[in-house]
Design an enzyme around this catalytic site. Structure first.
Site, PDB file in Angstrom:
ATOM      1  N   GLY A 259       0.799  -1.219   0.000  1.00 57.53           N
ATOM      2  CA  GLY A 259       0.000   0.000   0.000  1.00 57.53           C
ATOM      3  C   GLY A 259       0.836   1.275   0.000  1.00 57.53           C
ATOM      4  CB  ALA A 260       1.681   3.668   1.656  1.00 62.14           C
ATOM      5  CG  ASN A 263      10.319   5.527   2.538  1.00 61.14           C
ATOM      6  OD1 ASN A 263      10.763   4.458   2.875  1.00 61.14           O
ATOM      7  ND2 ASN A 263       9.545   5.686   1.455  1.00 61.14           N
ATOM      8  CG  HIS A 295      -0.648   2.457   8.712  1.00 61.05           C
ATOM      9  ND1 HIS A 295      -1.044   1.503   9.631  1.00 61.05           N
ATOM     10  CD2 HIS A 295       0.592   2.090   8.315  1.00 61.05           C
ATOM     11  CE1 HIS A 295      -0.078   0.616   9.778  1.00 61.05           C
ATOM     12  NE2 HIS A 295       0.934   0.944   8.980  1.00 61.05           N
ATOM     13  CD  GLU A 296       2.206   3.782   5.301  1.00 57.26           C
ATOM     14  OE1 GLU A 296       3.296   3.667   5.895  1.00 57.26           O
ATOM     15  OE2 GLU A 296       1.466   2.805   5.056  1.00 57.26           O
TER      16      GLU A 296
HETATM   17  N1  B3K Z   1       6.025  -0.581   6.558  1.00 52.95           N
HETATM   18  C1  B3K Z   1       5.467  -0.735   5.251  1.00 52.95           C
HETATM   19  C2  B3K Z   1       5.440  -2.141   4.775  1.00 52.95           C
HETATM   20  C3  B3K Z   1       6.723  -2.630   4.235  1.00 52.95           C
HETATM   21  C4  B3K Z   1       6.546  -3.988   3.602  1.00 52.95           C
HETATM   22  C5  B3K Z   1       7.822  -4.580   3.166  1.00 52.95           C
HETATM   23  N2  B3K Z   1       7.625  -5.808   2.421  1.00 52.95           N
HETATM   24  C6  B3K Z   1       4.098  -0.151   5.145  1.00 52.95           C
HETATM   25  C7  B3K Z   1       3.356  -0.033   6.403  1.00 52.95           C
HETATM   26  O1  B3K Z   1       3.064  -0.972   7.090  1.00 52.95           O
HETATM   27  O2  B3K Z   1       3.054   1.071   6.772  1.00 52.95           O
HETATM   28 ZN    ZN Z   2       2.735   0.137   8.862  1.00 51.40          ZN
END
Ligand code: B3K
Ligand code: ZN
Length: 861
Positions: A259-260, A263, A295-296
């Site tokens: 999904g996203a 970073n 969420h992000e």
């Molecule tokens: N942290 C990322 C997911 C990364 C997946 C790597 N295969 C998105 C999230 O959970 O917000």
């Molecule tokens: Zn996450």
């Protein structure tokens, strides 16, 4: 399978050999030869004279130690081992990579001509040699050099310098002042349209907000921007957490595995999780985009500022952040609807995972390919575990725990235990037994017996917790069970009991426990696991009358919905048991359904949920061996019956209710119930042709798609015409076409498989794009049990054929879609044989990826 990749174990965790304070990166971008220079100081934590760095598919062109060429090194598999080094030194490595050839969508790759990165979990090692592990935290300075045809050269943090270079190139330099692990690194370069805004934080700082989208898509970015601002405000208000950088960027790309990605300061999003306008996106899309943007954003504190010590601790950030995004959606919208959503996700996907070969605790102990562990267990069950702590500690206690967690661990990489300890210490609660939720897999079953003694006025609830057989010793868990007692009038009975928390929660700690309530003057009806207070299965002999009573009178919408789900499930089980008999919906259930409409419900969206029956996967959990045909027939049969019982009220509602096409909660709710109504009416003898056509030509995607779904599900004579028209109208917009592919894939008719095969040739379809694959083949395998589980095995073959192709192209995506094949042991002998044959075949393909190996190996052995 001769090749066996190495597994990593939680118990083997060792702290990093070196520390890195700062890393300086330079990228000279080119599709076939991007030159990456990494410069950083390493300081040994021990006496070692050598260092091991991670790196995969890199061409090493230069290596310097303290500015001088160094030759004492070796590259073995995915490690660069440098010997003869001092305990503190500066390393400079230059490597070359080819983004254009990178189809795995991990590391640095090209998405439709734009450069972008995905580093979590272990993608940074495809960019340069470094400690690619979450417990090495450094500040980053990144210089990106690119052609002038890429106006935007982005990385994490603040822009500190930019300028023109020779040969039609330019550069931008970024500095991220916050220490971060390599998985949070990001780089994007391309030509985009840009939507800008600002947010004033609670302390009065102005944060620049930027959303980058493909040229021409600007009108689809405002919803994501609004969602971002709401997220920032909500996190300040509910969690007292303020954003820390001066800029927050989101880039939408078309080729993305999930999904996203959160970073630091530069989120990269799947365009499907950003772009929306009313013509192209459904109400559901709007909701999902808002929650993913949230969420992000929430990861900035839960994940980025405090991160994971190692990948076994993934739920530390994911479980917690899912909990936070669920709370965000609930505070902004309907709490009950969000709870229903979360519970459906648990029952549809997580219970199955926990009962299948890939079962793992929310903190796994053994991993081959980390990407395989971004699971519903780590995410959704992880969130339920956080929610249970919230239930036990209350909002205030929980927030005190969060505060202490940040006081103790800001800027650190920590463990799940550290989180629970903060919760325990901040509230003086003993959570020792509770921690077992992190190490025990499987869905606990609660077996409940009740007894009422009229003369003593005593009501007893006995609860036994049963756990699936596991390798480890079985110990009872600490389980919060929320309950409600209703009297015969449907009035809530006050629970006066020393062991009841917050007026409704009893705490289960022993294998079997009895709770006695006194002064109960008539036999009450018991509502159990109210609000799904623990991720458990329930076994309690409810009578139809009791469930109907709860469906009518329970004080929460959630509990009423749950009672209806139980009623539907009972009915389905009856159907499955005696298929040859003609069934009619029980009189009691019919009466309840009709009364739901008669009582003029205030929330129509909830009403739409009330009349939606559990899906195939949820129902399967109730069977040792899944009776595929019988269950599919029973589902159809129950829907037909509901449709007939409700035909008049649904017609009346459908005809008599208008909405203005707005995104207000009221209009969204009307659309939800109208579409549910149309879905049912299409199953009756009512003439829905006009409604289908009208809705299909609507400019509102929710209504348009609602019509198509109803037509396809009912196999209505208009379906082909409507589907063809949709294709013509929308084949310029691939995200919209994904909805169309998904409808084709979910079609229960026998021609479905041939149709899917021919859709591979559709101009919009592209096997290298995860969104397309998920829409067409993912939907087929997950949501079309009738055709996927066809007795001739054609469904299994279709999936396996595609997995073969994706194995090398995009291992993560291949590994994601294999899931429905893994649980072959749940089916009859014939199907088991067919499914296993496909797994055997896959296990012997050349160059099987670690991703697929891990899952297939677990399933077969
Ligand atoms: N942290 C990322 C997911 C990364 C997946 C790597 N295969 C998105 C999230 O959970 O917000
Ligand atoms: Zn996450």
């Amino acid at each position: 399978m001769t090749y066996k990749p190495q597994a990593k174990y939680l118990k083997d965790y060792q702290p990093p050999s070196h520390q890195v304070e700062h890393i300086d990166l330079t990228f000279d971008l080119s599709p076939q030869k991007t030159v990456v220079t990494a410069k950083y100081q390493l300081e040994a934590n021990n006496q070692s004279r050598s260092v091991e760095l991670d790196g995969v598919d890199l061409k090493l062109t230069s290596l310097k130690v303290n500015g001088l060429p160094h030759t004492k090194y070796e590259v073995i598999d995915s490690k660069l081992i440098i010997d003869n080094i001092p305990s503190k030194f500066e390393l400079e490595v230059e490597t070359e990579i080819a983004p254009e050839l990178n189809t795995s969508l991990e590391g640095l790759y090209l998405s439709d001509g734009a450069y972008c990165t995905q580093c979590e979990a272990e993608g940074f090692r495809k960019i340069t040699y470094f400690f690619d592990r979450p417990d090495v935290l450094a500040t980053y300075t990144v210089t990106v050099i690119g052609d002038n045809s890429f106006p935007y050269l982005l990385s994490n943090g603040n822009k500190v310098e930019e300028g023109k270079l020779e040969n039609g190139k330019h550069y931008v330099k970024w500095q991220d002042p916050f220490k971060k692990p390599s998985y949070l690194f990001a780089l994007v370069a391309g030509e985009f349209d840009l939507l800008e805004d600002t947010f004033k934080t609670c302390s009065g700082r102005d944060v620049k907000l930027q959303i980058f989208v493909d040229k021409g898509n600007l009108s689809k970015a405002p919803h994501a921007m609004e969602s971002l601002k709401k997220s920032m405000k909500w996190d300040e208000e509910r969690f007292n957490l303020e954003y820390d950088l001066d800029i927050y960027m989101i880039v939408a790309v078309d080729f993305f595995n999930m999904g996203a990605m959160e970073n630091k300061g530069l989120n990269v999003f799947n365009s499907a999780c950003v772009l929306a306008n009313q013509e192209t996106a459904t109400d559901r899309d709007y909701h999902v985009i808002e929650s993913i943007v949230g969420h992000e954003y929430f990861h900035n504190w839960t994940g980025n500022r405090v991160t994971c010590r190692d990948w076994f601790q993934l739920s530390l950030k994911e479980g917690l952040t899912v909990f936070r995004d669920q709370e965000f959606s609930s505070d902004l919208g309907s709490r009950a609807l969000n709870r229903i959503d979360a519970v459906n996700a648990m029952r549809t996907h997580q219970f199955a995972e926990d009962a299948g070969p890939m079962a793992h605790p929310i903190r796994p102990e053994k991993v081959i390919e980390m990407n395989n562990f971004y699971t519903v267990t780590v995410y959704n069950k992880g969130a339920e575990v956080i929610r249970m702590m919230h239930t036990l500690l209350g909002e205030l206690g929980f927030q005190n725990g969060m505060k202490l967690y940040f006081e103790r661990h800001d800027g650190q990489a920590v463990t799940c235990d550290d989180f629970v300890n903060s919760m325990a210490d901040a509230t003086g609660t003993d959570l020792t037994q509770f921690k077992l939720w992190y190490s025990q897999f499987g869905t606990p079953k609660l077996k409940v017996r009740t007894q009422y003694n009229k003369t003593q006025g005593e009501y007893q609830i006995e609860i036994e917790q049963v756990h699936a057989a596991q390798d480890s010793v079985q110990v009872p868990l600490h389980i919060p069970v929320a309950i409600e007692l209703l009297d015969n009038q449907g009035v809530r009975i006050n629970l006066e009991h020393p062991e009841v928390r917050q007026g409704r929660v009893i705490e289960l700690k022993a294998a079997t426990q009895t709770f006695t309530f006194e002064g109960v003057s008539e036999e009450p009806t018991l509502v159990l696991l109210e609000d799904f207070s623990a991720p458990c299965l329930l076994e309690y002999d409810y009578t139809v009358a009791q469930l109907c009573h709860i469906a009518m009178f329970a004080s929460s919408d959630y509990a009423r919905w749950e009672a209806l789900q139980q009623l539907y499930t009972q009915q389905i089980r009856e159907y499955v048991k005696g298929q040859e008999v003609d069934f009619v919906l029980s009189k009691e259930l019919s009466a309840v359904l009709l009364s739901l409409f008669a009582n003029k419900p205030k929330d129509l969206a909830i009403l739409a949920e009330y009349i939606t029956i559990p899906n195939f996967d949820t129902l399967s959990a109730g069977y040792e061996q899944v009776p595929v045909e019988a269950l599919c027939n029973a589902i159809d049969e129950l829907e037909n019956q509901i449709a007939h019982v409700l035909k008049d009220v649904l017609t009346q509602f459908y005809r008599g209710t208008q909405e203005s096409g707005s995104l207000s909660a009221g209009d969204v709710a009307i659309r939800a119930l109208k579409n549910r109504s149309l879905y049912y009416l299409a199953l009756t003898d009512a003439d829905v042709s006009t409604s289908l056509s009208m809705q299909a030509s609507s400019t509102n995607m929710t209504n348009k798609l609602g019509a198509l779904r109803s037509a396809v599900n009912a196999n209505h004579s208009l379906q082909n015409e409507l589907m063809e028209h949709f294709d013509k109208q929308w084949n310029h917009d691939l995200l919209v076409m994904d909805k169309w592919f998904a409808l084709q894939a979910a079609n229960k008719v026998d021609s479905c498989i041939d149709n899917i095969l021919s859709l591979y040739e559709h101009p919009c379809f592209d096997k290298s794009n995860p969104n397309r694959v998920r829409a067409l083949v993912g939907t087929f395998a997950r949501s079309n049990p009738k055709q996927f589980h066809r007795e001739d095995g054609a469904g299994y073959k279709l999936l396996a054929d595609l997995i073969c192709e994706l194995n090398q192209l995009n291992p993560q995506n291949a590994s994601r879609i294999i899931t429905p094949l893994l649980s072959f042991k749940r089916f009859d002998e014939k199907r088991q044989g067919l499914m296993k044959a496909q797994l055997d075949r896959l296990s012997s393909i050349e160059n099987l990826s670690d991703d697929l190996f891990e899952k297939i190996d677990k399933a077969l052995n």
